[in-house]
Design a protein around this motif. Sequence first.
Motif, PDB file in Angstrom:
ATOM      1  N   LEU A  55       0.952  -1.202   0.100  1.00 30.09           N
ATOM      2  CA  LEU A  55      -0.059  -0.062   0.029  1.00 30.09           C
ATOM      3  C   LEU A  55       0.863   1.397  -0.007  1.00 30.09           C
ATOM      4  CD1 LEU A  55      -2.768  -0.817   2.411  1.00 30.09           C
ATOM      5  CD2 LEU A  55      -3.107  -0.808  -0.187  1.00 30.09           C
ATOM      6  N   ALA A  56       2.105   1.329   0.561  1.00 36.11           N
ATOM      7  CA  ALA A  56       2.790   2.344   0.789  1.00 36.11           C
ATOM      8  C   ALA A  56       3.283   3.358  -0.569  1.00 36.11           C
ATOM      9  CB  ALA A  56       4.010   2.206   1.698  1.00 36.11           C
ATOM     10  N   PRO A  57       3.645   2.467  -1.344  1.00 36.22           N
ATOM     11  CA  PRO A  57       4.132   2.943  -2.870  1.00 36.22           C
ATOM     12  C   PRO A  57       2.870   3.562  -3.556  1.00 36.22           C
ATOM     13  CG  PRO A  57       4.582   0.600  -2.875  1.00 36.22           C
ATOM     14  CD  PRO A  57       4.131   0.969  -1.453  1.00 36.22           C
ATOM     15  N   ILE A  58       1.722   2.772  -3.482  1.00 39.48           N
ATOM     16  CA  ILE A  58       0.527   3.252  -4.173  1.00 39.48           C
ATOM     17  C   ILE A  58      -0.062   4.608  -3.384  1.00 39.48           C
ATOM     18  CG2 ILE A  58      -1.817   2.584  -4.803  1.00 39.48           C
ATOM     19  CD1 ILE A  58      -0.885  -0.453  -4.431  1.00 39.48           C
ATOM     20  N   VAL A  59      -0.036   4.663  -2.115  1.00 46.38           N
ATOM     21  CA  VAL A  59      -0.569   5.766  -1.546  1.00 46.38           C
ATOM     22  C   VAL A  59       0.384   6.985  -1.923  1.00 46.38           C
ATOM     23  CG1 VAL A  59      -0.969   6.979   0.556  1.00 46.38           C
ATOM     24  CG2 VAL A  59      -1.833   4.542   0.197  1.00 46.38           C
ATOM     25  N   MET A  60       1.826   6.806  -1.803  1.00 47.00           N
ATOM     26  CA  MET A  60       2.691   7.978  -2.173  1.00 47.00           C
ATOM     27  C   MET A  60       2.455   8.474  -3.567  1.00 47.00           C
ATOM     28  SD  MET A  60       5.968   6.482   0.181  1.00 47.00           S
ATOM     29  CE  MET A  60       7.168   7.158  -1.220  1.00 47.00           C
ATOM     30  N   LEU A  61       2.370   7.568  -4.646  1.00 46.63           N
ATOM     31  CA  LEU A  61       2.311   7.894  -5.980  1.00 46.63           C
ATOM     32  C   LEU A  61       0.729   8.471  -6.159  1.00 46.63           C
ATOM     33  CD1 LEU A  61       3.205   5.180  -8.477  1.00 46.63           C
ATOM     34  CD2 LEU A  61       4.164   7.476  -8.028  1.00 46.63           C
ATOM     35  N   ALA A  62      -0.409   8.252  -5.520  1.00 47.90           N
ATOM     36  CA  ALA A  62      -1.556   8.760  -5.604  1.00 47.90           C
ATOM     37  C   ALA A  62      -1.462  10.074  -4.937  1.00 47.90           C
ATOM     38  CB  ALA A  62      -2.600   7.931  -4.753  1.00 47.90           C
ATOM     39  N   VAL A  63      -0.777  10.213  -3.733  1.00 51.52           N
ATOM     40  CA  VAL A  63      -0.882  11.783  -3.160  1.00 51.52           C
ATOM     41  C   VAL A  63       0.168  12.616  -4.283  1.00 51.52           C
ATOM     42  CG1 VAL A  63       0.334  12.891  -1.242  1.00 51.52           C
ATOM     43  CG2 VAL A  63      -1.193  10.928  -0.865  1.00 51.52           C
ATOM     44  N   THR A  64       1.378  12.227  -4.381  1.00 53.02           N
ATOM     45  CA  THR A  64       2.026  13.181  -5.480  1.00 53.02           C
ATOM     46  C   THR A  64       1.109  13.463  -6.832  1.00 53.02           C
ATOM     47  OG1 THR A  64       4.096  11.691  -4.560  1.00 53.02           O
ATOM     48  CG2 THR A  64       4.344  13.230  -6.767  1.00 53.02           C
ATOM     49  N   GLY A  65       0.681  12.416  -7.334  1.00 50.48           N
ATOM     50  CA  GLY A  65      -0.113  12.609  -8.475  1.00 50.48           C
ATOM     51  C   GLY A  65      -1.177  13.735  -8.245  1.00 50.48           C
ATOM     52  N   SER A  66      -1.858  13.484  -7.387  1.00 49.03           N
ATOM     53  CA  SER A  66      -3.087  14.401  -7.175  1.00 49.03           C
ATOM     54  C   SER A  66      -2.829  15.723  -6.898  1.00 49.03           C
ATOM     55  CB  SER A  66      -4.023  13.677  -5.989  1.00 49.03           C
ATOM     56  OG  SER A  66      -3.525  13.709  -4.653  1.00 49.03           O
ATOM     57  N   LEU A  67      -1.459  15.888  -5.918  1.00 49.24           N
ATOM     58  CA  LEU A  67      -1.033  17.312  -5.566  1.00 49.24           C
ATOM     59  C   LEU A  67      -0.388  17.986  -7.004  1.00 49.24           C
ATOM     60  CD1 LEU A  67       0.847  16.573  -2.187  1.00 49.24           C
ATOM     61  CD2 LEU A  67      -1.372  18.031  -2.556  1.00 49.24           C
ATOM     62  N   MET A  68       0.334  17.041  -7.733  1.00 51.43           N
ATOM     63  CA  MET A  68       0.661  17.855  -9.068  1.00 51.43           C
ATOM     64  C   MET A  68      -0.480  18.130  -9.829  1.00 51.43           C
ATOM     65  SD  MET A  68       3.860  15.249 -10.033  1.00 51.43           S
ATOM     66  CE  MET A  68       4.256  15.946 -11.585  1.00 51.43           C
ATOM     67  N   PHE A  69      -1.470  17.443  -9.787  1.00 57.20           N
ATOM     68  CA  PHE A  69      -2.753  17.751 -10.848  1.00 57.20           C
ATOM     69  C   PHE A  69      -3.522  18.934 -10.068  1.00 57.20           C
ATOM     70  CE2 PHE A  69      -7.318  16.841 -11.761  1.00 57.20           C
ATOM     71  CZ  PHE A  69      -7.225  17.064 -12.953  1.00 57.20           C
ATOM     72  N   GLY A  70      -3.670  18.856  -8.692  1.00 59.82           N
ATOM     73  CA  GLY A  70      -4.356  19.888  -8.072  1.00 59.82           C
ATOM     74  C   GLY A  70      -3.885  21.168  -7.991  1.00 59.82           C
ATOM     75  N   PHE A  71      -2.685  21.525  -7.710  1.00 58.02           N
ATOM     76  CA  PHE A  71      -2.041  22.769  -7.632  1.00 58.02           C
ATOM     77  C   PHE A  71      -2.109  23.484  -8.820  1.00 58.02           C
ATOM     78  CE2 PHE A  71      -0.469  21.351  -3.324  1.00 58.02           C
ATOM     79  CZ  PHE A  71      -0.554  22.522  -2.920  1.00 58.02           C
ATOM     80  N   PRO A  72      -1.807  23.290  -9.938  1.00 58.27           N
ATOM     81  CA  PRO A  72      -1.842  23.958 -11.095  1.00 58.27           C
ATOM     82  C   PRO A  72      -3.368  24.282 -11.501  1.00 58.27           C
ATOM     83  CG  PRO A  72      -0.310  22.214 -11.746  1.00 58.27           C
ATOM     84  CD  PRO A  72      -0.851  21.899 -10.221  1.00 58.27           C
ATOM     85  N   LEU A  73      -4.376  23.231 -11.023  1.00 59.84           N
ATOM     86  CA  LEU A  73      -5.666  23.760 -11.411  1.00 59.84           C
ATOM     87  C   LEU A  73      -6.392  24.661 -10.245  1.00 59.84           C
ATOM     88  CD1 LEU A  73      -7.023  20.135 -11.973  1.00 59.84           C
ATOM     89  CD2 LEU A  73      -6.368  21.914 -13.625  1.00 59.84           C
ATOM     90  N   ALA A  74      -5.692  24.575  -9.160  1.00 54.48           N
ATOM     91  CA  ALA A  74      -6.219  25.427  -8.160  1.00 54.48           C
ATOM     92  C   ALA A  74      -5.607  26.933  -8.113  1.00 54.48           C
ATOM     93  CB  ALA A  74      -5.849  25.008  -6.891  1.00 54.48           C
ATOM     94  N   LEU A  90      -1.355  11.940 -14.892  1.00 56.27           N
ATOM     95  CA  LEU A  90      -0.798  10.470 -15.321  1.00 56.27           C
ATOM     96  C   LEU A  90      -0.513   9.812 -14.244  1.00 56.27           C
ATOM     97  CD1 LEU A  90       0.161   8.493 -17.720  1.00 56.27           C
ATOM     98  CD2 LEU A  90       2.196  10.009 -17.742  1.00 56.27           C
ATOM     99  N   ILE A  91       0.356  10.230 -13.050  1.00 55.65           N
ATOM    100  CA  ILE A  91       0.780   9.712 -12.072  1.00 55.65           C
ATOM    101  C   ILE A  91      -0.295   9.237 -11.188  1.00 55.65           C
ATOM    102  CG2 ILE A  91       2.034  10.110  -9.882  1.00 55.65           C
ATOM    103  CD1 ILE A  91       3.998  11.771 -11.656  1.00 55.65           C
ATOM    104  N   GLY A  92      -1.166   9.961 -11.028  1.00 54.60           N
ATOM    105  CA  GLY A  92      -2.386   9.491 -10.169  1.00 54.60           C
ATOM    106  C   GLY A  92      -3.369   8.210 -10.953  1.00 54.60           C
ATOM    107  N   CYS A  93      -3.423   8.289 -12.156  1.00 54.80           N
ATOM    108  CA  CYS A  93      -4.033   7.162 -12.904  1.00 54.80           C
ATOM    109  C   CYS A  93      -3.044   5.789 -12.642  1.00 54.80           C
ATOM    110  CB  CYS A  93      -4.054   7.491 -14.413  1.00 54.80           C
ATOM    111  SG  CYS A  93      -5.377   8.753 -14.594  1.00 54.80           S
TER     112      CYS A  93
END
Length: 149
Positions: A55-74, A90-93
Amino acid sequence: MEAGPHDTDQQRRDALSPAPGLSPDGPDAPDDPGVISGEVEVELRPARRLRVWQLAPIVMLAVTGSLMFGFPLAFGTGGGGPVIAMLGLLIGCCAAGWGVMAARRVGHTWPGLPPRGSGERPDWRVLLLYAVVVAVVVGLAVWRVARLR
């Protein structure tokens, strides 16, 4: 059988003793809660669940991807916003796909789909529903990133 004056002691004991398979306090069934046996049932296979190291690498990738996706949008940062947002998407997917494959490996299935190895065919309506939901989410994400320009 009543004990009469002509009965022997053995006949009286047979008449008073319970039927075969019965003890004086009831049946000797293994599933009887009153019977205590020395047997203990233990599952030999371990429980099928995701471990922390899965679970740890999956959660880390998901958090990183969602932050990279969310900050430019916000916050609409600079000219590289759409590129960073698409990379985050892409990283979140990838994290979501990795999570789905790890869950499938331990035996979990999607709601509405048959268990793996059961031989049953999935319902085409459930598959169509999953495909439509994924297409709508990806379409909305790409449309939002395209509007950053």
